[in-house]
Write an enzyme that holds these catalytic residues in place. Structure first.
Site, mmCIF file in Angstrom:
data_model
loop_
_atom_site.group_PDB
_atom_site.id
_atom_site.type_symbol
_atom_site.label_atom_id
_atom_site.label_comp_id
_atom_site.label_asym_id
_atom_site.label_seq_id
_atom_site.Cartn_x
_atom_site.Cartn_y
_atom_site.Cartn_z
ATOM 1 N N ASN A 10 0.990 -1.218 -0.198
ATOM 2 C CA ASN A 10 0.118 -0.002 0.011
ATOM 3 C C ASN A 10 0.960 1.058 0.093
ATOM 4 O O ASN A 10 1.743 1.515 1.020
ATOM 5 C CB ASN A 10 -0.890 0.027 1.319
ATOM 6 N N TRP A 11 0.822 1.811 -1.235
ATOM 7 C CA TRP A 11 1.969 3.118 -1.208
ATOM 8 C C TRP A 11 1.503 4.247 -0.550
ATOM 9 O O TRP A 11 2.011 5.217 -0.514
ATOM 10 C CB TRP A 11 2.204 3.286 -2.602
ATOM 11 N N LYS A 12 0.037 4.241 -0.108
ATOM 12 C CA LYS A 12 -0.582 5.491 0.513
ATOM 13 C C LYS A 12 -0.366 6.580 -0.558
ATOM 14 O O LYS A 12 -0.368 6.566 -1.722
ATOM 15 C CB LYS A 12 -0.250 5.719 1.892
ATOM 16 N N HIS A 97 -9.511 1.001 4.476
ATOM 17 C CA HIS A 97 -8.308 0.949 5.409
ATOM 18 C C HIS A 97 -8.705 1.946 6.565
ATOM 19 O O HIS A 97 -9.467 2.916 6.514
ATOM 20 C CB HIS A 97 -7.219 1.774 4.322
ATOM 21 N N GLU A 169 -5.445 -5.126 10.205
ATOM 22 C CA GLU A 169 -4.632 -4.175 10.651
ATOM 23 C C GLU A 169 -4.777 -3.323 11.985
ATOM 24 O O GLU A 169 -5.700 -2.529 11.667
ATOM 25 C CB GLU A 169 -4.410 -3.229 9.290
ATOM 26 N N GLY A 175 2.373 2.039 10.932
ATOM 27 C CA GLY A 175 3.179 3.176 10.941
ATOM 28 C C GLY A 175 3.760 3.774 12.054
ATOM 29 O O GLY A 175 4.332 4.708 12.359
ATOM 30 N N SER A 211 3.264 -2.346 10.419
ATOM 31 C CA SER A 211 4.882 -2.071 10.717
ATOM 32 C C SER A 211 5.490 -3.514 10.560
ATOM 33 O O SER A 211 6.311 -3.984 10.855
ATOM 34 C CB SER A 211 4.870 -1.742 12.372
ATOM 35 N N GLY A 232 2.936 -0.850 4.233
ATOM 36 C CA GLY A 232 3.119 0.602 3.907
ATOM 37 C C GLY A 232 4.325 0.886 3.819
ATOM 38 O O GLY A 232 5.086 0.640 2.707
ATOM 39 N N GLY A 233 5.121 1.645 4.624
ATOM 40 C CA GLY A 233 6.245 1.752 4.838
ATOM 41 C C GLY A 233 7.250 0.991 4.042
ATOM 42 O O GLY A 233 8.194 1.765 3.268
HETATM 43 P P1 13P Z 1 2.917 0.499 7.649
HETATM 44 O O1 13P Z 1 3.313 -0.917 7.145
HETATM 45 O O2 13P Z 1 3.723 1.486 7.353
HETATM 46 O O3 13P Z 1 2.589 0.186 9.256
HETATM 47 O O4 13P Z 1 1.399 0.420 7.265
HETATM 48 C C1 13P Z 1 0.455 -0.497 7.386
HETATM 49 C C2 13P Z 1 -0.622 -0.446 6.004
HETATM 50 O O5 13P Z 1 -1.583 0.591 6.638
HETATM 51 C C3 13P Z 1 -0.775 -0.817 5.046
HETATM 52 O O6 13P Z 1 -2.165 -0.934 4.784
#
Ligand code: 13P
Length: 250
Positions: A10-12, A97, A169, A175, A211, A232-233
């Site tokens: 998920n690149w957000k 999400h 999640e 994050g 995370s 995400g990150g």
């Molecule tokens: P992180 O991996 O940055 O914690 O984000 C998780 C997320 O929200 C994936 O959709």
């Protein structure tokens, strides 16, 4: 039965179309296809087409939308619908999400309409569920997750339900650098599977997100309850992501 693993990035709000193309080139140079693994990318809407073009002849690499609106078209300024995302190359979409729920005020009823719209347009929905820290600490994790499942999926028939991937999640893990332990995640995954099994889904697919990183991915995947991860990150750098998705692969 062979375990099928899904790795979802998920690149957000990162990586525009130009960066998306470069990212995909690097990723593809570093990732060779692995049996029983697929990799899904969720770029921002403006990068969907660029990302989809870069993987179009690879059936193990999918691109999806981060969010959709439930109406297919009309006077809805700023929205992206499921059919339009599909036209840009999306095969899947995230729904609900935690950032949509907590920053943009998305409700359980919104998620219900979005899951239905995704299925109607042939997009595979990835429904995100998870509790806040306060909800966890007050012992309400399961009640919150069940409410989110019922809100989005209640009343849906088994054939449709079977097409939905669930991403667990926990909000406090997103994050923050603080992931759920594999055992904690597994306990919730079992409950999610039980909820779906009671409605006729024999083999639910449940991912963990929050995370996930190169440091903890091996321990998380050692837990058989996890069918994969939503990241995400740690998905933003293509070299890191290519390494992460090859964890434990031979
Ligand atoms: P992180 O991996 O940055 O914690 O984000 C998780 C997320 O929200 C994936 O959709």
């Amino acid at each position: 039965m062979t375990r099928e693993l899904r790795f979802a990035a998920n690149w957000k709000l990162h990586l525009g179309p130009v960066e998306a193309r470069t990212y995909m080139q690097t990723f593809r140079a570093r990732y060779r296809r692995h049996e029983h693994r697929d990799v899904w990318f969720f770029p921002p809407a403006v990068s969907l087409e660029a990302a989809a073009q870069a993987v179009r002849e690879r059936d193990d690499l999918w691109v999806g939308a981060q969010d959709i609106y439930w109406e297919p078209k009309g006077a809805f300024t700023g929205a992206v619908s499921a059919p339009l995302a599909a036209e840009a190359g999306a095969k899947a979409t995230l729904v609900g999400h935690s950032e949509r729920r907590h920053i943009f005020g998305e409700t359980d009823d919104d998620t219900r309409k979005k899951v239905a719209a995704a299925l109607a347009a042939g997009l595979a929905p990835v429904l995100c569920v998870g509790e806040t820290l306060a909800e966890r600490e007050s012992g309400h994790t399961q009640a919150v997750v069940n409410r989110q499942l019922a809100g989005a999926l209640g009343g849906m028939d088994g054939a449709k339900l079977a097409q939905v991937t669930i991403a667990y999640e926990p909000v406090w893990a997103i994050g923050t650098g603080r992931n759920a332990t594999p055992q904690d995640a597994a306990a919730i995954h079992r409950e999610i599977r039980a909820w779906l099994a009671a409605r006729g889904v024999a083999r639910a697919r449940v991912l963990y997100g929050g995370s996930v990183s190169l440091k903890n991915i091996a321990a998380l995947l050692a837990e058989p309850e996890l069918d994969g991860v939503l990241v995400g990150g740690a998905s933003l750098d293509p070299a890191t992501w290519a390494e992460l998705v090859q964890t434990g692969a031979t």
